[in-house]
Design a protein around this motif. Structure first.
Motif, PDB file in Angstrom:
ATOM      1  N   UNK A 208     -33.929  72.936  50.447  1.00  0.00           N
ATOM      2  CA  UNK A 208     -34.305  71.538  50.228  1.00  0.00           C
ATOM      3  C   UNK A 208     -33.073  70.697  49.895  1.00  0.00           C
ATOM      4  N   UNK A 209     -32.226  71.217  49.000  1.00  0.00           N
ATOM      5  CA  UNK A 209     -31.026  70.478  48.617  1.00  0.00           C
ATOM      6  C   UNK A 209     -30.045  70.376  49.778  1.00  0.00           C
ATOM      7  N   UNK A 210     -29.862  71.466  50.513  1.00  0.00           N
ATOM      8  CA  UNK A 210     -28.923  71.467  51.627  1.00  0.00           C
ATOM      9  C   UNK A 210     -29.402  70.555  52.758  1.00  0.00           C
ATOM     10  N   UNK A 211     -30.711  70.588  53.064  1.00  0.00           N
ATOM     11  CA  UNK A 211     -31.243  69.727  54.120  1.00  0.00           C
ATOM     12  C   UNK A 211     -31.127  68.252  53.746  1.00  0.00           C
TER      13      UNK A 211
ATOM     14  N   UNK B 274     -29.800  63.401  55.142  1.00  0.00           N
ATOM     15  CA  UNK B 274     -29.886  62.080  54.534  1.00  0.00           C
ATOM     16  C   UNK B 274     -28.590  61.624  53.860  1.00  0.00           C
ATOM     17  N   UNK B 275     -27.712  62.573  53.575  1.00  0.00           N
ATOM     18  CA  UNK B 275     -26.476  62.204  52.886  1.00  0.00           C
ATOM     19  C   UNK B 275     -26.705  61.845  51.434  1.00  0.00           C
ATOM     20  N   UNK B 276     -27.826  62.301  50.871  1.00  0.00           N
ATOM     21  CA  UNK B 276     -28.123  62.055  49.457  1.00  0.00           C
ATOM     22  C   UNK B 276     -28.183  63.388  48.720  1.00  0.00           C
ATOM     23  N   UNK B 277     -28.264  63.316  47.380  1.00  0.00           N
ATOM     24  CA  UNK B 277     -28.059  64.509  46.567  1.00  0.00           C
ATOM     25  C   UNK B 277     -29.069  64.668  45.427  1.00  0.00           C
ATOM     26  N   UNK B 278     -30.234  64.060  45.558  1.00  0.00           N
ATOM     27  CA  UNK B 278     -31.181  64.062  44.441  1.00  0.00           C
ATOM     28  C   UNK B 278     -31.701  65.464  44.110  1.00  0.00           C
ATOM     29  N   UNK B 279     -31.888  66.315  45.130  1.00  0.00           N
ATOM     30  CA  UNK B 279     -32.426  67.653  44.888  1.00  0.00           C
ATOM     31  C   UNK B 279     -31.501  68.498  44.017  1.00  0.00           C
ATOM     32  N   UNK B 280     -30.205  68.171  44.028  1.00  0.00           N
ATOM     33  CA  UNK B 280     -29.269  68.939  43.207  1.00  0.00           C
ATOM     34  C   UNK B 280     -29.593  68.807  41.722  1.00  0.00           C
TER      35      UNK B 280
END
Length: 269
Positions: A241-244, A249-255
């Protein structure tokens, strides 16, 4: 205090005498140590979970790789390790026995042997051959104290014939299996029927889609619960999920949903 292999094997057998315990499946040394840290009394390897860590599909790992993995797990923790030893990495009973001897030398406290032939047209080994494979495994284990689990894979291959499963599990018990396992059972009725059929030998339940809690499984007479590759899939779920999100999307919220690095360092220090 150093816990010997003999101690682990004795402890593992004791766990099967009463009650019900969870046998979670780590994928590497770190996750094995984490499960010990959380208080689990024993752990089991996962053929799928390990395969994915080295970039292979399930059932595509060589016996040498598996034995190295099992030795690493067994030496990393003070609790018993049960080996998902697939089908013994051979067809003929004598060759299965040779591989079982190798597995025992890794320090595991238990190991399972499946009856799946890996062929959709004929998914299970012939009954007589499957029994001989268990007998050969029992002989190979000898007086090491390692617990032998006989597995009937029928339900995982779409052969939902409860009578066939019971006939095979009871035959495996007679052939020397200490614990019986039929992954894929989901209903209380099927689980209860198998537990009664193999009694007094313990039954291992793959919790899967049964929806049962630990207490509910114990009430049905189950002695131990496995989760298979579920913990591995949960970990891969967070990673993918984080990698996708980053890739698409070029975003990092899952991290932000990751486990605390400080807590991990504290656990492993």
């Amino acid at each position: 205090m150093h816990v010997t292999t003999a101690d682990k094997r004795a402890t593992f057998r004791k766990l099967h005498e009463s009650g019900c315990f969870i046998l979670p499946n780590p994928v590497d040394v770190g996750s094995a140590k984490a499960l010990q840290h959380l208080g689990f009394k024993a752990i089991a390897s996962s053929s799928a979970g390990f395969a994915w860590t080295i970039g292979k599909a399930d059932n595509r790992v060589a016996v040498e790789e598996v034995c190295q993995h099992l030795a690493a797990l067994s030496s990393a923790v003070d609790i018993p390790v049960n080996a998902d030893f697939e089908g013994g990495f051979a067809v003929e009973p004598d060759k299965v026995a040779d591989n079982v001897e190798r597995c025992v030398r890794t320090g595991v406290a238990g190991l399972s042997i499946e009856d799946s032939a890996g062929d959709k047209a004929n998914p299970l080994y012939d009954h007589a051959l499957a029994v001989e494979r268990i007998k050969a495994s029992r002989k190979a284990i000898g007086d090491s104290g390692t617990l032998l689990v006989g597995r009937c894979e029928a339900y995982l291959w779409g052969v939902t014939d409860l009578k066939l499963v019971i006939d095979r599990l009871t035959a495996y018990a007679d052939a020397g299996a200490d614990c019986l396992y039929a992954p894929g059972l989901k209903t209380r009725e099927d689980i209860t029927a198998v537990v009664k059929a193999v009694h007094p030998k313990p039954f291992n339940l793959l919790i899967g889609g049964s929806g049962l809690s630990l207490q509910e499984a114990e009430d049905l007479g189950v002695r131990r619960i496995s989760v298979g590759g579920s913990l591995a899939r949960a970990a891969w779920g967070g990673f993918m999920r984080a990698a996708k999100e980053m890739a698409e999307q070029g975003t990092f919220t899952e991290l932000g949903n990751g486990y605390s690095g400080g807590e991990l360092n504290k656990m492993f220090s």
